[in-house]
Scaffold this motif. Sequence first.
Motif, PDB file in Angstrom:
ATOM      1  N   HIS A 196      42.354  38.366  35.747  1.00 46.48           N
ATOM      2  CA  HIS A 196      43.661  39.011  35.905  1.00 46.48           C
ATOM      3  C   HIS A 196      44.662  38.437  34.907  1.00 46.48           C
ATOM      4  N   ASN A 228      44.197  43.701  36.438  1.00 44.21           N
ATOM      5  CA  ASN A 228      42.839  43.248  36.107  1.00 44.21           C
ATOM      6  C   ASN A 228      42.564  43.274  34.609  1.00 44.21           C
ATOM      7  N   ASP A 237      38.174  35.264  39.296  1.00 47.24           N
ATOM      8  CA  ASP A 237      39.370  34.867  40.039  1.00 47.24           C
ATOM      9  C   ASP A 237      39.337  33.391  40.428  1.00 47.24           C
ATOM     10  N   ASP A 281      38.390  44.927  43.636  1.00 48.48           N
ATOM     11  CA  ASP A 281      38.997  45.120  42.316  1.00 48.48           C
ATOM     12  C   ASP A 281      38.093  44.604  41.202  1.00 48.48           C
ATOM     13  N   HIS A 282      36.921  44.085  41.568  1.00 52.22           N
ATOM     14  CA  HIS A 282      35.934  43.654  40.568  1.00 52.22           C
ATOM     15  C   HIS A 282      34.672  44.489  40.627  1.00 52.22           C
ATOM     16  N   HIS A 311      32.462  38.338  41.497  1.00 46.02           N
ATOM     17  CA  HIS A 311      32.466  38.167  42.946  1.00 46.02           C
ATOM     18  C   HIS A 311      32.641  39.525  43.607  1.00 46.02           C
TER      19      HIS A 311
HETATM   20 ZN   LIG Z   1      40.637  39.984  41.500  1.00 47.66          ZN
END
Ligand SMILES: [Zn+2]
Length: 263
Positions: free
Chosen positions: A175, A14, A135, A60-61, A56
């Motif tokens: 990413h 990330n 993403d 992982d965000h 979003h």
């Molecule tokens: Zn992601």
Amino acid sequence: MIVEQIWTANAYRNFNYLIACTDTGEALAVDPLDHRKCLAAAKDKGWEITQILNTHEHGDHTGGNRAMVAATNAKLLAHQNAKDTIPGMDRGLAAGDIIKVGKTVELEVLDTPGHTMTHVCLLSHTDIPALFCGDTLFNAGAGNCHHGGHPDELYETFANQLAKLPDETLVYPGHDYIVNNLGFTLDREPDNQQAQQLLQEIRDQDPGQAVVSTLGLEKIINTFLRLQSPTLIARLREAFPDLPEEPDEKTVFLRLRELRNRW
Ligand SMILES: [Zn+2]
Ligand SMILES: [Zn+2]
């Protein structure tokens, strides 16, 4: 406007971002998964994080939200339809909304479905525009649609919004996938010399000092923005013999997305 790209060095590769006002030192944190690194960077610069933007709803965000809010009391912003999937939202965003950071920074909200259906990108109102694309658009690639997205909408987002931005627009993705993605570009277009050259240049780069691309460069090295390339279409026909003689751009995009899923 100052942009600080923060490399998390995690397994998902990330990038987090701080976007700061040069006048007031107020900052917005984009997807601050690594809240410690983001907080340390802000402290180092003398900035105060007053807002958090989630592009979003994926973990992982959003995974740094709670700790970031606890540390800064920052307001949490995300797509207006993400209320059920992102806890603690303070402001729901729609296309055309403006996010102000301090006195000098204005960020325009783009509603960009495809990777998920509640995904926003931010476009800065600056002399040279900057796009924070989560993403949706990656360096030399496009987001997948496996976790709540749809390839049809991703195509529409690319064709009707991203591809129409000025070539000088700086691209800040969520990413670091550039090495893999250039490999896909060269698999599809072995004769793409700019992609070959760029891969040589960045193969061993420190993602903490990553090259920042532009939309103009992406149009040369990103297959998802090269839907009329004769080499690409000819090679696609080898994988999909039923491809029409002159396939439309949407067909090319969808087949490319399908190939990339199993590449
Ligand atoms: Zn992601
Ligand atoms: Zn995602």
